[in-house]
Scaffold this motif. Structure first.
Motif, PDB file in Angstrom:
ATOM      1  N   TRP A   1       5.550   9.376  12.051  1.00 28.82           N
ATOM      2  CA  TRP A   1       4.128   9.597  11.851  1.00 28.82           C
ATOM      3  C   TRP A   1       3.803  11.093  11.827  1.00 28.82           C
ATOM      4  N   GLN A   2       4.342  11.843  12.751  1.00 28.08           N
ATOM      5  CA  GLN A   2       4.039  13.266  12.826  1.00 28.08           C
ATOM      6  C   GLN A   2       4.467  13.999  11.564  1.00 28.08           C
ATOM      7  N   ALA A   3       5.501  13.498  10.901  1.00 31.65           N
ATOM      8  CA  ALA A   3       5.980  14.159   9.684  1.00 31.65           C
ATOM      9  C   ALA A   3       5.006  14.013   8.518  1.00 31.65           C
ATOM     10  N   VAL A   4       4.179  12.946   8.518  1.00 24.57           N
ATOM     11  CA  VAL A   4       3.271  12.723   7.389  1.00 24.57           C
ATOM     12  C   VAL A   4       1.803  12.723   7.803  1.00 24.57           C
ATOM     13  N   SER A   5       1.526  13.026   9.067  1.00 25.62           N
ATOM     14  CA  SER A   5       0.143  12.927   9.550  1.00 25.62           C
ATOM     15  C   SER A   5      -0.812  13.849   8.800  1.00 25.62           C
ATOM     16  N   GLY A   6      -0.300  14.942   8.259  1.00 28.17           N
ATOM     17  CA  GLY A   6      -1.152  15.857   7.509  1.00 28.17           C
ATOM     18  C   GLY A   6      -1.214  15.559   6.029  1.00 28.17           C
ATOM     19  N   GLU A   7      -0.475  14.544   5.582  1.00 28.81           N
ATOM     20  CA  GLU A   7      -0.417  14.216   4.159  1.00 28.81           C
ATOM     21  C   GLU A   7      -1.252  12.996   3.796  1.00 28.81           C
ATOM     22  N   VAL A   8      -1.404  12.055   4.712  1.00 35.44           N
ATOM     23  CA  VAL A   8      -2.124  10.821   4.401  1.00 35.44           C
ATOM     24  C   VAL A   8      -3.619  11.103   4.257  1.00 35.44           C
ATOM     25  N   HIS A   9      -4.313  10.213   3.546  1.00 33.44           N
ATOM     26  CA  HIS A   9      -5.738  10.383   3.270  1.00 33.44           C
ATOM     27  C   HIS A   9      -6.562   9.814   4.428  1.00 33.44           C
ATOM     28  N   ARG A  10      -6.500  10.468   5.556  1.00 30.26           N
ATOM     29  CA  ARG A  10      -7.120   9.928   6.757  1.00 30.26           C
ATOM     30  C   ARG A  10      -8.624  10.126   6.794  1.00 30.26           C
ATOM     31  N   ASN A  11      -9.176  10.947   5.944  1.00 34.48           N
ATOM     32  CA  ASN A  11     -10.621  11.186   5.942  1.00 34.48           C
ATOM     33  C   ASN A  11     -11.339  10.490   4.794  1.00 34.48           C
ATOM     34  N   ASP A  12     -10.658   9.591   4.121  1.00 37.82           N
ATOM     35  CA  ASP A  12     -11.257   8.821   3.035  1.00 37.82           C
ATOM     36  C   ASP A  12     -11.429   7.384   3.523  1.00 37.82           C
ATOM     37  N   ALA A  13     -12.647   7.019   3.879  1.00 40.86           N
ATOM     38  CA  ALA A  13     -12.914   5.711   4.480  1.00 40.86           C
ATOM     39  C   ALA A  13     -12.670   4.555   3.515  1.00 40.86           C
ATOM     40  N   GLN A  14     -12.595   4.821   2.213  1.00 43.18           N
ATOM     41  CA  GLN A  14     -12.401   3.762   1.234  1.00 43.18           C
ATOM     42  C   GLN A  14     -10.935   3.465   0.963  1.00 43.18           C
ATOM     43  N   MET A  15     -10.047   4.212   1.597  1.00 43.68           N
ATOM     44  CA  MET A  15      -8.614   3.986   1.422  1.00 43.68           C
ATOM     45  C   MET A  15      -8.153   2.796   2.260  1.00 43.68           C
ATOM     46  N   HIS A  16      -7.174   2.058   1.738  1.00 46.57           N
ATOM     47  CA  HIS A  16      -6.398   1.135   2.563  1.00 46.57           C
ATOM     48  C   HIS A  16      -5.346   1.995   3.260  1.00 46.57           C
ATOM     49  N   ASP A  17      -5.490   2.187   4.569  1.00 40.08           N
ATOM     50  CA  ASP A  17      -4.609   3.115   5.252  1.00 40.08           C
ATOM     51  C   ASP A  17      -3.155   2.674   5.228  1.00 40.08           C
ATOM     52  N   ASP A  18      -2.896   1.361   5.226  1.00 40.93           N
ATOM     53  CA  ASP A  18      -1.513   0.904   5.206  1.00 40.93           C
ATOM     54  C   ASP A  18      -0.856   1.141   3.847  1.00 40.93           C
ATOM     55  N   VAL A  19      -1.622   0.989   2.766  1.00 36.32           N
ATOM     56  CA  VAL A  19      -1.080   1.264   1.440  1.00 36.32           C
ATOM     57  C   VAL A  19      -0.845   2.773   1.280  1.00 36.32           C
ATOM     58  N   CYS A  20      -1.783   3.564   1.764  1.00 34.64           N
ATOM     59  CA  CYS A  20      -1.612   5.015   1.723  1.00 34.64           C
ATOM     60  C   CYS A  20      -0.344   5.419   2.472  1.00 34.64           C
ATOM     61  N   LEU A  21      -0.150   4.848   3.653  1.00 33.44           N
ATOM     62  CA  LEU A  21       1.048   5.141   4.431  1.00 33.44           C
ATOM     63  C   LEU A  21       2.295   4.675   3.681  1.00 33.44           C
ATOM     64  N   SER A  22       2.190   3.578   2.968  1.00 31.80           N
ATOM     65  CA  SER A  22       3.317   3.080   2.172  1.00 31.80           C
ATOM     66  C   SER A  22       3.691   4.068   1.073  1.00 31.80           C
ATOM     67  N   PHE A  23       2.697   4.695   0.470  1.00 32.91           N
ATOM     68  CA  PHE A  23       2.971   5.700  -0.547  1.00 32.91           C
ATOM     69  C   PHE A  23       3.764   6.871   0.048  1.00 32.91           C
ATOM     70  N   HIS A  24       3.403   7.279   1.249  1.00 31.40           N
ATOM     71  CA  HIS A  24       3.990   8.480   1.827  1.00 31.40           C
ATOM     72  C   HIS A  24       5.311   8.229   2.548  1.00 31.40           C
ATOM     73  N   LEU A  25       5.574   6.968   2.921  1.00 32.13           N
ATOM     74  CA  LEU A  25       6.786   6.685   3.692  1.00 32.13           C
ATOM     75  C   LEU A  25       7.730   5.696   3.024  1.00 32.13           C
ATOM     76  N   GLY A  26       7.251   4.938   2.058  1.00 33.16           N
ATOM     77  CA  GLY A  26       8.053   3.848   1.531  1.00 33.16           C
ATOM     78  C   GLY A  26       9.300   4.263   0.792  1.00 33.16           C
ATOM     79  N   GLN A  27       9.314   5.437   0.184  1.00 32.91           N
ATOM     80  CA  GLN A  27      10.503   5.941  -0.490  1.00 32.91           C
ATOM     81  C   GLN A  27      10.998   7.179   0.256  1.00 32.91           C
ATOM     82  N   GLY A  28      12.278   7.219   0.507  1.00 30.73           N
ATOM     83  CA  GLY A  28      12.850   8.339   1.237  1.00 30.73           C
ATOM     84  C   GLY A  28      12.971   8.092   2.720  1.00 30.73           C
ATOM     85  N   ARG A  29      12.552   6.917   3.181  1.00 32.33           N
ATOM     86  CA  ARG A  29      12.640   6.555   4.599  1.00 32.33           C
ATOM     87  C   ARG A  29      13.270   5.166   4.703  1.00 32.33           C
ATOM     88  N   ARG A  30      13.884   4.918   5.838  1.00 28.70           N
ATOM     89  CA  ARG A  30      14.453   3.596   6.063  1.00 28.70           C
ATOM     90  C   ARG A  30      13.370   2.694   6.642  1.00 28.70           C
TER      91      ARG A  30
END
Length: 261
Positions: free
Chosen positions: A169-198
Motif C-alpha cells: 500500500w505504501q508503495a502506491v498510496s501517492g498514485e491512486v485516485h484517493r481524492n476522486d469520490a466517483q472512483m471505484h477504489d478497488d478498481v483503481c487499486l487494481s490498475f496500480h497493483l494488478g500488473q507487476g505484483r503477485r
C-alpha cells in the motif's frame, strides 16, 4: 502451515452505517485469529457510527473528504503506520459480515507465500433466501469480474474482501485516485497493483455483504457510472489493449495467479 503468521489489521470505511457496522464488528469479535487492530474510518457520519466503533475497541480515524477512495486511503495509511511492511491490511465494508476464519485464512495465505502482495475474494448477499442470494451474488460479481477483468487484463480486486501488504500500500498510496469520490477504489487499486505484483483471487475466501448495491435501479446505475468514470480516469495510458499487450508481451510484470483450488 507456517508457524509464524503476519499481523493483520482491518480497515473499515464507514459513513452513517451504525447498525450494519455493529454487525460487522460483532463478526470480527468472533474471529478465530483476532486482528492486530481494527481501524474504522468515519467519513463525516451524522449517526452513531464512531460511537459503535469505539464500543468495540476500534480505532476511529476521521476523514473529512467525502468518498470511499479517500476514506479507504486514510484507513490504509493509519493501519500501515503501525505495521511492518510485510504485515497485512485487510479491508471490508461496514455492511460486511465476516466468517469466523476470515482473518486466519488471510494470514495463512500470506504466510504460505512470502511474495504474495494482494489477496481478494468474493462476497455473497445476506438477508434473502439462500438460493436467491447465491444466484444474485454470482450474477453481480460475475458481471464485475468479466467487465473489469476485460479492461484490466487480469482479475480485479473486490474492495469488500481485500487484503494487501502494508508495504505494498505504501508503495502506491501517492498514485491512486484517493481524492476522486466517483472512483471505484478497488478498481483503481487494481490498475496500480494488478500488473507487476503477485496477486491472487481466492474464490473460497467469501464474506457476507448487504444487497444494497442491487436493491434499486439508482444504485445499479450509480455503480455503472462510477465504473466508466474509473476506467476513463486511467485512460489512455492504461487502455485495455495496452494492458493486454503488456501481459502477453512477456514483460517482467507478474499478473495475478489463477484462483486457488
Amino acid at each position: 502451515m507456517p508457524s509464524e503468521l503476519p499481523a493483520v489489521s482491518v480497515v473499515i470505511p464507514c459513513r452513517n452505517d451504525a447498525v450494519l457496522l455493529e454487525a460487522c464488528l460483532q463478526s470480527l469479535a468472533r474471529q478465530s485469529l483476532p486482528p492486530r487492530e481494527i481501524v474504522v474510518v468515519d467519513n463525516n457520519s451524522s449517526d452513531a457510527s464512531a460511537e459503535v466503533a469505539r464500543r468495540f475497541g476500534a480505532r476511529v480515524v476521521f476523514e473529512p473528504a467525502a468518498g470511499i477512495p479517500a476514506a479507504a486511503g486514510a484507513g490504509y495509511d493509519a493501519a500501515a503506520e503501525r505495521l511492518d511492511p510485510d504485515a497485512v491490511i485487510a479491508r471490508c465494508d461496514a455492511d460486511c459480515v465476516l466468517p469466523p476464519d476470515w482473518i486466519a485464512r488471510i494470514a495463512e495465505a500470506f504466510a504460505a507465500d512470502p511474495k504474495l502482495e494482494v489477496l481478494s475474494g468474493p462476497g455473497v448477499f445476506y438477508g434473502m433466501p439462500r438460493l436467491s442470494a447465491l444466484l444474485l451474488s454470482r450474477l453481480y460479481l460475475g458481471s464485475y469480474y468479466l467487465a473489469m477483468g476485460s479492461a484490466l487484463a487480469h482479475w480485479p480486486f473486490f474492495g469488500s474482501n481485500l487484503a494487501l501488504r502494508a508495504g505494498t500500500w505504501q508503495a502506491v498510496s501517492g498514485e491512486v485516485h484517493r481524492n476522486d469520490a466517483q472512483m471505484h477504489d478497488d478498481v483503481c487499486l487494481s490498475f496500480h497493483l494488478g500488473q507487476g505484483r503477485r496477486c491472487r483471487r481466492d474464490p473460497h475466501l467469501t464474506v457476507g455483504m448487504a444487497p444494497r448495491a442491487v436493491q434499486s435501479r439508482a444504485n445499479v446505475a450509480l455503480r455503472f457510472r462510477r465504473a466508466f468514470h474509473t476506467l476513463a480516469g486511467h485512460w489512455p495510458q492504461e487502455y485495455p489493449w495496452v494492458r493486454w499487450t503488456r501481459r502477453f508481451a512477456g514483460s517482467k510484470a507478474a499478473v495475478p495467479t489463477a484462483p486457488a483450488n
